[in-house]
Design a protein around this motif. Structure first.
Motif, PDB file in Angstrom:
ATOM      1  N   ALA A  22       0.833  -1.197   0.000  1.00  0.00           N
ATOM      2  CA  ALA A  22       0.000   0.000   0.000  1.00  0.00           C
ATOM      3  C   ALA A  22       0.870   1.251   0.000  1.00  0.00           C
ATOM      4  O   ALA A  22       1.895   1.311   0.684  1.00  0.00           O
ATOM      5  CB  ALA A  22      -0.908   0.001   1.219  1.00  0.00           C
ATOM      6  N   ASP A  23       0.442   2.221  -0.769  1.00  0.00           N
ATOM      7  CA  ASP A  23       1.153   3.496  -0.855  1.00  0.00           C
ATOM      8  C   ASP A  23       0.289   4.600  -0.245  1.00  0.00           C
ATOM      9  O   ASP A  23      -0.847   4.793  -0.666  1.00  0.00           O
ATOM     10  CB  ASP A  23       1.463   3.830  -2.314  1.00  0.00           C
ATOM     11  N   SER A  24       0.834   5.278   0.723  1.00  0.00           N
ATOM     12  CA  SER A  24       0.072   6.331   1.381  1.00  0.00           C
ATOM     13  C   SER A  24       0.233   7.680   0.689  1.00  0.00           C
ATOM     14  O   SER A  24      -0.333   8.681   1.146  1.00  0.00           O
ATOM     15  CB  SER A  24       0.513   6.463   2.843  1.00  0.00           C
ATOM     16  N   GLY A  25       0.989   7.713  -0.414  1.00  0.00           N
ATOM     17  CA  GLY A  25       1.200   8.953  -1.124  1.00  0.00           C
ATOM     18  C   GLY A  25       0.082   9.261  -2.101  1.00  0.00           C
ATOM     19  O   GLY A  25      -0.946   8.582  -2.136  1.00  0.00           O
ATOM     20  N   ARG A  26       0.299  10.274  -2.927  1.00  0.00           N
ATOM     21  CA  ARG A  26      -0.739  10.742  -3.838  1.00  0.00           C
ATOM     22  C   ARG A  26      -0.431  10.512  -5.301  1.00  0.00           C
ATOM     23  O   ARG A  26      -1.233  10.846  -6.161  1.00  0.00           O
ATOM     24  CB  ARG A  26      -0.964  12.235  -3.624  1.00  0.00           C
ATOM     25  N   SER A  27       0.731   9.954  -5.580  1.00  0.00           N
ATOM     26  CA  SER A  27       1.148   9.840  -6.974  1.00  0.00           C
ATOM     27  C   SER A  27       1.429   8.401  -7.383  1.00  0.00           C
ATOM     28  O   SER A  27       2.272   8.152  -8.223  1.00  0.00           O
ATOM     29  CB  SER A  27       2.378  10.711  -7.209  1.00  0.00           C
ATOM     30  N   PHE A  28       0.712   7.481  -6.797  1.00  0.00           N
ATOM     31  CA  PHE A  28       0.948   6.056  -7.027  1.00  0.00           C
ATOM     32  C   PHE A  28       0.925   5.712  -8.510  1.00  0.00           C
ATOM     33  O   PHE A  28       1.752   4.954  -8.994  1.00  0.00           O
ATOM     34  CB  PHE A  28      -0.113   5.260  -6.269  1.00  0.00           C
ATOM     35  N   SER A  29      -0.017   6.273  -9.242  1.00  0.00           N
ATOM     36  CA  SER A  29      -0.157   5.931 -10.656  1.00  0.00           C
ATOM     37  C   SER A  29       0.959   6.506 -11.512  1.00  0.00           C
ATOM     38  O   SER A  29       1.045   6.207 -12.703  1.00  0.00           O
ATOM     39  CB  SER A  29      -1.508   6.402 -11.185  1.00  0.00           C
ATOM     40  N   SER A  30       1.830   7.315 -10.923  1.00  0.00           N
ATOM     41  CA  SER A  30       2.958   7.885 -11.664  1.00  0.00           C
ATOM     42  C   SER A  30       4.177   6.976 -11.656  1.00  0.00           C
ATOM     43  O   SER A  30       5.180   7.294 -12.304  1.00  0.00           O
ATOM     44  CB  SER A  30       3.358   9.243 -11.061  1.00  0.00           C
ATOM     45  N   TYR A  31       4.094   5.882 -10.948  1.00  0.00           N
ATOM     46  CA  TYR A  31       5.230   4.987 -10.790  1.00  0.00           C
ATOM     47  C   TYR A  31       4.930   3.620 -11.390  1.00  0.00           C
ATOM     48  O   TYR A  31       3.799   3.137 -11.277  1.00  0.00           O
ATOM     49  CB  TYR A  31       5.558   4.800  -9.314  1.00  0.00           C
ATOM     50  N   PHE A  32       5.957   3.037 -12.001  1.00  0.00           N
ATOM     51  CA  PHE A  32       5.764   1.621 -12.246  1.00  0.00           C
ATOM     52  C   PHE A  32       6.352   0.860 -11.074  1.00  0.00           C
ATOM     53  O   PHE A  32       7.280   1.327 -10.403  1.00  0.00           O
ATOM     54  CB  PHE A  32       6.218   1.172 -13.625  1.00  0.00           C
ATOM     55  N   MET A  33       5.762  -0.257 -10.794  1.00  0.00           N
ATOM     56  CA  MET A  33       5.981  -0.966  -9.541  1.00  0.00           C
ATOM     57  C   MET A  33       6.566  -2.340  -9.802  1.00  0.00           C
ATOM     58  O   MET A  33       6.362  -2.930 -10.862  1.00  0.00           O
ATOM     59  CB  MET A  33       4.645  -1.129  -8.803  1.00  0.00           C
ATOM     60  N   ALA A  34       7.232  -2.828  -8.795  1.00  0.00           N
ATOM     61  CA  ALA A  34       7.829  -4.156  -8.916  1.00  0.00           C
ATOM     62  C   ALA A  34       7.920  -4.829  -7.564  1.00  0.00           C
ATOM     63  O   ALA A  34       7.829  -4.179  -6.519  1.00  0.00           O
ATOM     64  CB  ALA A  34       9.212  -4.054  -9.533  1.00  0.00           C
ATOM     65  N   TRP A  35       8.095  -6.122  -7.617  1.00  0.00           N
ATOM     66  CA  TRP A  35       8.428  -6.925  -6.442  1.00  0.00           C
ATOM     67  C   TRP A  35       9.823  -7.506  -6.647  1.00  0.00           C
ATOM     68  O   TRP A  35      10.142  -8.005  -7.724  1.00  0.00           O
ATOM     69  CB  TRP A  35       7.426  -8.058  -6.251  1.00  0.00           C
ATOM     70  N   PHE A  36      10.602  -7.430  -5.611  1.00  0.00           N
ATOM     71  CA  PHE A  36      11.898  -8.086  -5.556  1.00  0.00           C
ATOM     72  C   PHE A  36      11.897  -8.979  -4.320  1.00  0.00           C
ATOM     73  O   PHE A  36      11.053  -8.832  -3.432  1.00  0.00           O
ATOM     74  CB  PHE A  36      13.024  -7.048  -5.445  1.00  0.00           C
ATOM     75  N   ARG A  37      12.845  -9.865  -4.255  1.00  0.00           N
ATOM     76  CA  ARG A  37      12.955 -10.713  -3.071  1.00  0.00           C
ATOM     77  C   ARG A  37      14.417 -10.986  -2.761  1.00  0.00           C
ATOM     78  O   ARG A  37      15.275 -10.926  -3.632  1.00  0.00           O
ATOM     79  CB  ARG A  37      12.192 -12.026  -3.261  1.00  0.00           C
ATOM     80  N   GLN A  38      14.644 -11.291  -1.504  1.00  0.00           N
ATOM     81  CA  GLN A  38      15.996 -11.615  -1.075  1.00  0.00           C
ATOM     82  C   GLN A  38      15.941 -12.787  -0.118  1.00  0.00           C
ATOM     83  O   GLN A  38      15.359 -12.703   0.973  1.00  0.00           O
ATOM     84  CB  GLN A  38      16.657 -10.417  -0.403  1.00  0.00           C
ATOM     85  N   ALA A  39      16.544 -13.876  -0.558  1.00  0.00           N
ATOM     86  CA  ALA A  39      16.631 -15.079   0.266  1.00  0.00           C
ATOM     87  C   ALA A  39      17.842 -14.976   1.185  1.00  0.00           C
ATOM     88  O   ALA A  39      18.792 -14.247   0.882  1.00  0.00           O
ATOM     89  CB  ALA A  39      16.732 -16.306  -0.623  1.00  0.00           C
ATOM     90  N   PRO A  40      17.830 -15.707   2.289  1.00  0.00           N
ATOM     91  CA  PRO A  40      18.966 -15.663   3.219  1.00  0.00           C
ATOM     92  C   PRO A  40      20.273 -16.002   2.528  1.00  0.00           C
ATOM     93  O   PRO A  40      20.376 -17.014   1.830  1.00  0.00           O
ATOM     94  CB  PRO A  40      18.593 -16.728   4.260  1.00  0.00           C
TER      95      PRO A  40
END
Length: 126
Positions: A22-40
């Motif tokens: 969730a983004d609490s800002g006002r310009s969420f649609s101005s960004y492209f988004m991604a998921w990254f992950r980091q394993a131990p």
């Protein structure tokens, strides 16, 4: 932009899990988004990305066909539906946002993402 990831947990192999960011800002649609992950003990790796308007998505080969990334710009939320989870999916998952670059050639570049969530831990037991 302030990103808050949630939804992680402990599941068994083959189970499903849905992560949210969730983004609490006002310009969420101005960004492209991604998921990254980091394993131990491993470096952070790319998982999936979605275009500003959700028109395009992209996945790492390791999750293609099992994970689905989506966004709701009216709610400022980013989701990652993870199905058929495997022990190798165990990691801390981070959502990220960027406003620069072209989605087509920069979506997998973690260095270009300006904002990051705090991470949510996913553990898949065998």
């Amino acid at each position: 932009v302030q990103l808050q990831a949630s939804g992680g947990g402990l599941v068994q192999a083959g189970d499903s899990l849905r992560l949210s960011c969730a983004d609490s800002g006002r310009s969420f649609s101005s960004y492209f988004m991604a998921w990254f992950r980091q394993a131990p003990g491993k470096e952070r790796e790319y998982v999936a990305a979605i275009h500003w308007l959700g028109r395009s998505t992209d996945y790492a080969d390791s999750v293609k066909g099992r994970f689905t990334i989506s966004r709701d710009n009216t709610k400022n939320t980013l989701d990652l539906q993870m199905n058929s989870l495997k022990p190798e999916d165990t990691a801390v998952y981070y959502c990220a946002a960027r406003s620069t670059g072209y989605f087509s050639d920069s979506r997998r570049d973690s260095g270009g993402y300006e904002y990051w969530g705090q991470g949510t831990e996913v553990t898949v037991s065998s």
